[in-house]
Design a protein around this motif. Structure first.
Motif, PDB file in Angstrom:
ATOM      1  N   LEU A 120       0.746  -1.034   0.074  1.00  0.00           N
ATOM      2  CA  LEU A 120       0.120  -0.013  -0.103  1.00  0.00           C
ATOM      3  C   LEU A 120       0.920   1.366   0.044  1.00  0.00           C
ATOM      4  CD1 LEU A 120      -2.711  -0.963   2.320  1.00  0.00           C
ATOM      5  CD2 LEU A 120      -2.875  -0.756  -0.254  1.00  0.00           C
ATOM      6  N   VAL A 121       1.911   1.327   0.494  1.00  0.00           N
ATOM      7  CA  VAL A 121       2.928   2.303   0.695  1.00  0.00           C
ATOM      8  C   VAL A 121       3.464   2.487  -0.548  1.00  0.00           C
ATOM      9  CG1 VAL A 121       5.176   3.156   1.300  1.00  0.00           C
ATOM     10  CG2 VAL A 121       3.479   2.136   3.039  1.00  0.00           C
ATOM     11  N   ALA A 169       0.855   4.150  -2.679  1.00  0.00           N
ATOM     12  CA  ALA A 169       0.487   5.453  -2.519  1.00  0.00           C
ATOM     13  C   ALA A 169       1.494   6.410  -3.088  1.00  0.00           C
ATOM     14  CB  ALA A 169       0.253   5.503  -0.830  1.00  0.00           C
ATOM     15  N   VAL A 211       0.890   6.745  -6.946  1.00  0.00           N
ATOM     16  CA  VAL A 211      -0.309   7.615  -7.046  1.00  0.00           C
ATOM     17  C   VAL A 211       0.244   9.114  -6.828  1.00  0.00           C
ATOM     18  CG1 VAL A 211      -2.766   8.268  -6.094  1.00  0.00           C
ATOM     19  CG2 VAL A 211      -2.128   5.655  -6.619  1.00  0.00           C
ATOM     20  N   PHE A 212       0.790   9.420  -5.735  1.00  0.00           N
ATOM     21  CA  PHE A 212       1.320  10.648  -5.230  1.00  0.00           C
ATOM     22  C   PHE A 212       2.083  11.449  -6.406  1.00  0.00           C
ATOM     23  CE2 PHE A 212       4.195  13.715  -3.302  1.00  0.00           C
ATOM     24  CZ  PHE A 212       3.091  14.592  -2.748  1.00  0.00           C
ATOM     25  N   THR A 255       9.113   6.225   1.839  1.00  0.00           N
ATOM     26  CA  THR A 255       8.902   7.608   1.781  1.00  0.00           C
ATOM     27  C   THR A 255      10.034   8.511   1.767  1.00  0.00           C
ATOM     28  OG1 THR A 255       8.361   7.921   3.912  1.00  0.00           O
ATOM     29  CG2 THR A 255       6.509   7.004   2.747  1.00  0.00           C
TER      30      THR A 255
END
Length: 349
Positions: free
Chosen positions: A98-99, A102, A105-106, A286
């Motif tokens: 999921l990270v 994400a 998508v970001f 991240t």
């Protein structure tokens, strides 16, 4: 005569008692065998009483003396196996996935954070050579630990069906050895990194403003920050120091079982190590994204040590102003005037 008769009577009574005890024991043994035979007919292979006693955790006799050497089966091991192969692997795997989703998508929505003003062509030193060695030593050792750790945790489910048992066994065995030996290198590099950068990661009042304005991600406003922004400081304290310490301590417990840890301690350490490791890896993704694809010029600054003055002014304004005003030296200790002259030619604009 009377004494002889009394002796014979006592002998006969004793013999009768022995016969009765032997007969009782034989009768009890026969009854036990009959009960076991009946159980085998109704429930074949049912040795529940035996295994219940074995799994009780009671110490039994053994010629090898040591902690828990007299315990045949550690029943907590089954609990550990179910946790590791169940919720920890399931939710941990989905967290990493999921990270990654994400971030994709970001990046699709926001793209890289570019400079608001054109580059000046003048470079300023952001990291010294020693600082970059400290960072890359920690980063490379962490990546090795992350990859080998993911193989250990998820390889049986993802790689084994694809590459087969032989190749996977070699890969898993090599990964385990590499993980065990690289771990102490990572711990040492973390200590050096923290000592070197802790001064610039002390929270300041302007960090709250940086967070309140969404780190400049939303909108085109340039949000002032120190040498490191609030997001980098949170990663420093929560990720590098927090999760790094938990992963390191639990890893040492697992790395050196010769200190006579009990099996229950090893089980707890393994669960803590896996959970902290998965969180550490997910959070680091991240950080890696923002330091490479997510922020234009950030990777070049850590690779070569220099950034354009426009980059420094927009991403580390307070630090940049202090350096230009002579309130603090450059990371290498050189005065600001030497920054352009000493900049590596391959990164000049």
């Amino acid at each position: 005569m009377r004494a002889k008769t009394s002796g014979v009577r006592n002998f006969l009574l004793g013999l009768l008692l022995l016969l009765s005890l032997g007969g009782g024991s034989a009768w009890a043994q026969a009854q036990s065998q009959d009960t076991q035979a009946q159980r085998q007919q109704v429930q074949p292979g049912n040795n529940a009483p035996v295994w219940r006693d074995v799994r009780s955790g009671k110490e039994a006799y053994t010629s090898v003396k040591g902690r828990e050497t007299g315990v045949l089966i550690q029943s907590e091991g089954e609990t550990w196996r179910r946790l590791r192969n169940g919720p920890i692997s399931f939710y941990g795997g989905w967290l990493v996935v999921l990270v990654l989703i994400a971030m994709a998508v970001f990046y699709r929505w926001r793209g890289p954070m570019d400079l608001h003003s054109p580059p000046t062509g003048k470079l300023i030193e952001r990291f010294s050579g020693f600082e970059r060695i400290a960072h890359w030593s920690m980063a490379i050792s962490f990546c090795i630990l992350a990859i080998t750790g993911l193989i250990t945790l998820f390889g049986k489910h993802l790689l084994l069906p694809v590459i087969g048992h032989t190749l996977f066994s070699w890969l898993a065995d090599f990964g385990k050895i590499l993980h065990n030996f690289v771990g102490p290198i990572f711990m040492f590099s973390v200590v050096v990194f923290v000592i070197k950068f802790i001064h610039d990661n002390i929270p300041r009042a302007y960090d709250l403003t940086w967070l309140a304005k969404g780190a400049g991600v939303i909108g085109d406003e340039v949000v002032p920050a120190g040498r490191f922004n609030a997001g980098e400081k949170i990663w420093f304290w929560g990720g590098v120091i927090g999760l790094g310490s938990v992963s390191s301590v639990s890893g040492l417990v697992l790395d050196f079982p010769n200190f006579d840890q009990s099996r229950s301690v090893m089980i707890i350490a393994n669960i803590v190590h896996v959970i902290s490791g998965v969180w550490f890896i997910s959070w680091s993704l991240t950080h890696i994204y923002l330091g490479t694809l997510g922020t234009t010029g950030a990777y070049e600054g850590m690779r070569n040590g220099y950034v354009d003055e426009t980059w420094a002014r927009e991403h580390a304004q307070y630090w940049y102003e202090d350096v230009k005003a002579g309130k603090r030296a450059l990371p290498s200790g050189e005065p600001d005037a030497a920054s352009s002259a000493s900049a590596p030619p391959q990164v000049q604009h």
